[in-house]
Scaffold this motif. Sequence first.
Motif, mmCIF file in Angstrom:
data_model
loop_
_atom_site.group_PDB
_atom_site.id
_atom_site.type_symbol
_atom_site.label_atom_id
_atom_site.label_comp_id
_atom_site.label_asym_id
_atom_site.label_seq_id
_atom_site.Cartn_x
_atom_site.Cartn_y
_atom_site.Cartn_z
ATOM 1 N N GLY A 234 4.548 4.861 2.180
ATOM 2 C CA GLY A 234 3.601 5.871 2.305
ATOM 3 C C GLY A 234 4.120 7.171 1.641
ATOM 4 N N SER A 235 5.069 7.479 1.281
ATOM 5 C CA SER A 235 5.507 8.771 0.943
ATOM 6 C C SER A 235 5.478 9.010 -0.679
ATOM 7 C CB SER A 235 7.154 8.811 1.048
ATOM 8 O OG SER A 235 7.949 7.796 0.465
ATOM 9 N N GLY A 236 4.791 7.796 -1.291
ATOM 10 C CA GLY A 236 4.315 7.887 -2.818
ATOM 11 C C GLY A 236 5.277 7.726 -3.861
ATOM 12 N N LYS A 237 6.262 6.790 -3.345
ATOM 13 C CA LYS A 237 7.448 6.451 -4.382
ATOM 14 C C LYS A 237 6.783 5.480 -5.399
ATOM 15 C CE LYS A 237 9.766 4.150 -1.341
ATOM 16 N NZ LYS A 237 8.927 4.136 0.024
ATOM 17 N N SER A 238 6.014 4.523 -4.949
ATOM 18 C CA SER A 238 5.371 3.555 -5.860
ATOM 19 C C SER A 238 4.525 4.431 -7.090
ATOM 20 C CB SER A 238 4.919 2.649 -5.376
ATOM 21 O OG SER A 238 5.593 1.598 -4.860
ATOM 22 N N THR A 239 3.651 5.295 -6.450
ATOM 23 C CA THR A 239 2.801 6.057 -7.102
ATOM 24 C C THR A 239 3.399 6.860 -7.980
ATOM 25 O OG1 THR A 239 1.089 6.271 -5.225
ATOM 26 C CG2 THR A 239 0.735 7.263 -7.022
ATOM 27 N N VAL B 122 0.953 -1.201 0.049
ATOM 28 C CA VAL B 122 -0.039 0.132 0.113
ATOM 29 C C VAL B 122 0.802 1.208 -0.079
ATOM 30 C CG1 VAL B 122 -1.668 1.072 1.216
ATOM 31 C CG2 VAL B 122 -1.823 -1.058 1.236
ATOM 32 N N GLY B 123 2.002 1.134 0.776
ATOM 33 C CA GLY B 123 2.833 2.291 1.194
ATOM 34 C C GLY B 123 3.601 2.674 -0.185
ATOM 35 N N GLY B 124 4.791 3.237 -0.086
ATOM 36 C CA GLY B 124 5.727 3.240 -0.935
ATOM 37 C C GLY B 124 5.604 4.547 -1.871
#
Lengths: 242, 256
Positions: free
Chosen positions: B41-46, A240-242
């Motif tokens: 959760g920092s948005g790396k994958s997004t 979910v994160g990343g």
Amino acid sequence: MDNSQLFFDFAPIWQARTLLLEGFGIAMFSAVAGIFFAILLGLIVALMRLSRYRALRAIAFTYTQLFRGVPLYVLVLWIYFGLVYAVGIDIPRIPSGIIALALLNSGYLSETFRSGILAVEKGQREAGEALGLRPWQVSRFIVLPQAGRIVVPPTGNQFVDAIKDSAILSIIGVPELMKVAQEQANMYYRPFEFYTVAGLLYLIAVIIVSKGISKLEQRLARFSRASKEASSGERRPSEVGG
Amino acid sequence: MSETLLQLRNVGKRFGDHVVLKDINLDIAKGEVVCVIGPSGSGKSTLLRCINFIAPPEEGEVIFEGRTWKRFHSAFNFIANRKYEAKLPTLRAEIGMVFQHFNVFPHMTAIENVVLGLTKVRGNTRNVAREIAERSLRQVGLGDKLDQYPEKLSGGQKQRVAIARALALNPKVMLFDEVTSALDPELVTGILDEMRRLASDGMTMVVVTHEMNFAFQVATRIVFMDAGRIVTIGTPEEIRNTTEPRARAFLSSILG
């Protein structure tokens, strides 16, 4: 001793064997044709329900609700008698029966197919899109083959139901097994014998089909195991994160 | 520095009210290896998924080889959006992607996994596709697993199939989304070595990773993200010595 004095007498069955087997053949034909068209319609409706367009989703939803909500008995009479009187569409008995079976079962199957398609892990579609496949190619080569394996058992159950439901076609005079059994039972005044044999014939058909389905299931088992493993990975919170 | 391959301009993404990415600007040159690091959760994958529009950004644009890709907002641009969506596969075909959970196709053998894109996207005949696929799988050390179904392969082997599947299409840039996070520890090194080999062959790569050693050894630049924004960008040396407090805190928590 007179035959009619016997408690059980299966001799009339033997005399009516050709008629019974013909009826059995028509019953099986109706069920197979009905489920065949139900699969086609069900797939179309399932894809419509998953469409991005609200209008298509609404039509599909209404379709599903309608044909799952109406008893087969009503549907059969409506198509065979209703349509002639209302709009002058005169469909012969057997096609009427097949249409009714197809519509009813397509309502159920569209739900089955929809959940089967949704059960394919989301990452599969993403991987296909990332390769540069067009959306329909992703559906055709990646999602639907996997969904197909998931829906084999419930579709098999639906087929079994269709075999049994085909008995209802007797009400519009389709000369299938139940209709023949009724006529012969009245003629020989042997309802117990004829209905027993009719029941046994349905039972045999159902057992054979069920066996076939579970064979098919076993052959596909390696894939379903693989997809279960993948989907358990999907739930990991780290993704979910990343 | 050589020519720019890929630019993100003011890219932003939200899920409902939750802002996942805000005002992302990033230029990537040909041959660069850009590693994206940051807390979960920092948005790396997004960010990575915005590049090939697997998760289309709502704001900003992506410029790939001089061509601009963006999504229009208002309902009046319905047709323009359909047109742009119809062309997305041509963008994606030039961008290879490898995922955390491999996403190999379980109903196809290793070689079929690779052949699919070669025939359907690149338009190769089956025979040519099989040849290319075989070469591609040999390169990642799976020459003896061509006809195995993924179920029979280890995590590392599945990830190699996924890498071969992406590389076979000869992409201009490769995106790696935490590709070692779901692997057993003993399999991680092999995959990282595979990526090192690619980098030294000159492949342009954007790598989201938690493997700090890899990032500091292989990256030409490191992007540090936090709370949906790029906090700082720099060479590994610059990042190691950064004075930016959040980056410092993150690095010291990981590197000790």
